[in-house]
Design an enzyme around this catalytic site. Structure first.
Site, short mmCIF file in Angstrom:
data_model
loop_
_atom_site.label_atom_id
_atom_site.label_comp_id
_atom_site.label_asym_id
_atom_site.label_seq_id
_atom_site.Cartn_x
_atom_site.Cartn_y
_atom_site.Cartn_z
N GLY A 45 0.84 -1.20 0.00
CA GLY A 45 0.00 0.00 0.00
C GLY A 45 0.87 1.24 0.00
O GLY A 45 2.02 1.20 0.45
N GLN A 50 2.93 10.02 1.30
CA GLN A 50 4.23 9.33 1.40
C GLN A 50 5.18 9.70 0.26
O GLN A 50 6.38 9.49 0.36
CB GLN A 50 4.03 7.81 1.41
CG GLN A 50 3.37 7.30 2.67
CD GLN A 50 3.27 5.80 2.65
OE1 GLN A 50 2.34 5.24 2.08
NE2 GLN A 50 4.24 5.12 3.25
N CYS A 92 5.74 0.05 7.86
CA CYS A 92 5.38 1.13 6.94
C CYS A 92 6.61 1.50 6.11
O CYS A 92 7.71 1.57 6.65
CB CYS A 92 4.91 2.34 7.74
SG CYS A 92 4.50 3.77 6.74
N LEU A 93 6.40 1.77 4.83
CA LEU A 93 7.52 2.16 3.96
C LEU A 93 8.14 3.48 4.42
O LEU A 93 9.29 3.76 4.10
CB LEU A 93 7.04 2.30 2.51
CG LEU A 93 6.56 1.01 1.83
CD1 LEU A 93 5.97 1.32 0.46
CD2 LEU A 93 7.70 0.00 1.71
N HIS A 134 -4.53 1.55 7.49
CA HIS A 134 -3.17 2.10 7.53
C HIS A 134 -3.03 3.25 6.53
O HIS A 134 -2.50 4.32 6.85
CB HIS A 134 -2.17 0.97 7.24
CG HIS A 134 -0.74 1.39 7.22
ND1 HIS A 134 0.16 1.00 8.19
CD2 HIS A 134 -0.04 2.16 6.36
CE1 HIS A 134 1.35 1.54 7.91
NE2 HIS A 134 1.25 2.25 6.80
N GLU A 135 -3.53 3.03 5.32
CA GLU A 135 -3.42 4.06 4.27
C GLU A 135 -4.32 5.26 4.58
O GLU A 135 -3.94 6.40 4.35
CB GLU A 135 -3.73 3.48 2.89
CG GLU A 135 -2.83 2.33 2.46
CD GLU A 135 -1.34 2.58 2.65
OE1 GLU A 135 -0.89 3.74 2.54
OE2 GLU A 135 -0.62 1.61 2.95
N HIS A 138 -2.66 7.57 6.84
CA HIS A 138 -1.70 8.46 6.17
C HIS A 138 -2.40 9.73 5.66
O HIS A 138 -1.83 10.81 5.70
CB HIS A 138 -1.05 7.75 4.97
CG HIS A 138 0.12 6.90 5.32
ND1 HIS A 138 1.22 7.38 5.99
CD2 HIS A 138 0.38 5.59 5.10
CE1 HIS A 138 2.11 6.40 6.16
NE2 HIS A 138 1.62 5.29 5.62
ZN LIG Z 1 2.51 3.45 5.76
#
Ligand SMILES: [Zn+2]
Length: 169
Positions: A45, A50, A92-93, A134-135, A138
């Protein structure tokens, strides 16, 4: 184009993103770039903040590009239903190298626009429900760390600050 992914501490990750006004060619290009960036990471995702764009768009693909049907693109998403509870390890990235246990609803029904501007509603359970939440976080300027309490969170933030001071973040 693969875009650089921002990390914890960079402003757009900690701010509420704005509604998308229209699915312009620029937005279409951004969505393509987000999908490419998610697959390259690789991740399941990615949200627009991000990659430094403070707009309410996220992409999710649990198959990481292996199954075309798994790709979800949502613009201006909202939850219609959230229920149950699941407790799983999450990463998370934008917080590379760190994981923590996060409790979230087990099932999520999300609605928004697809990239053609059509309204779509998708039900997610387990990992898909977690990815949607999660997204969505963000888009509200929240990271999974903000859902981790106490010592565990402090420890991770301390380690990130140390990496940051050493120029390794
Ligand atoms: Zn994330």
């Amino acid at each position: 184009m693969i875009l650089p992914i921002l990390k914890f501490g960079e402003a757009p990750l900690h701010e509420r993103a704005a509604e998308v006004g229209g699915l312009t060619p620029d937005i279409q290009r951004l969505i393509d770039d987000m999908i490419e960036t998610m697959y390259a990471a690789p991740g399941i995702g990615l949200a627009a903040p991000q990659v430094g764009v403070s707009l309410r768009i996220f992409v999710v693909d649990l198959s990481v590009g292996r199954k075309a049907d798994d790709l979800v693109v949502l613009v201006n998403p909202e939850f219609l239903e959230l229920e149950g509870v699941q407790i799983e390890e999450e990463g998370c990235l934008s917080v590379p190298g760190f994981n923590a246990t996060v409790a979230r609803p087990m099932r999520a029904v999300v609605s928004g626009l697809d990239r053609n501007g059509e309204t779509i509603t998708i039900e997610g359970k387990d990992l898909l429900a977690r990815a949607f939440q999660h997204e969505m976080d963000h888009l509200d300027g929240k990271l999974f760390l903000d859902r981790v309490r106490g010592i565990k969170r402090d420890l991770i933030v301390k380690k990130i600050r140390k990496l940051s001071r050493a120029g390794k973040w």
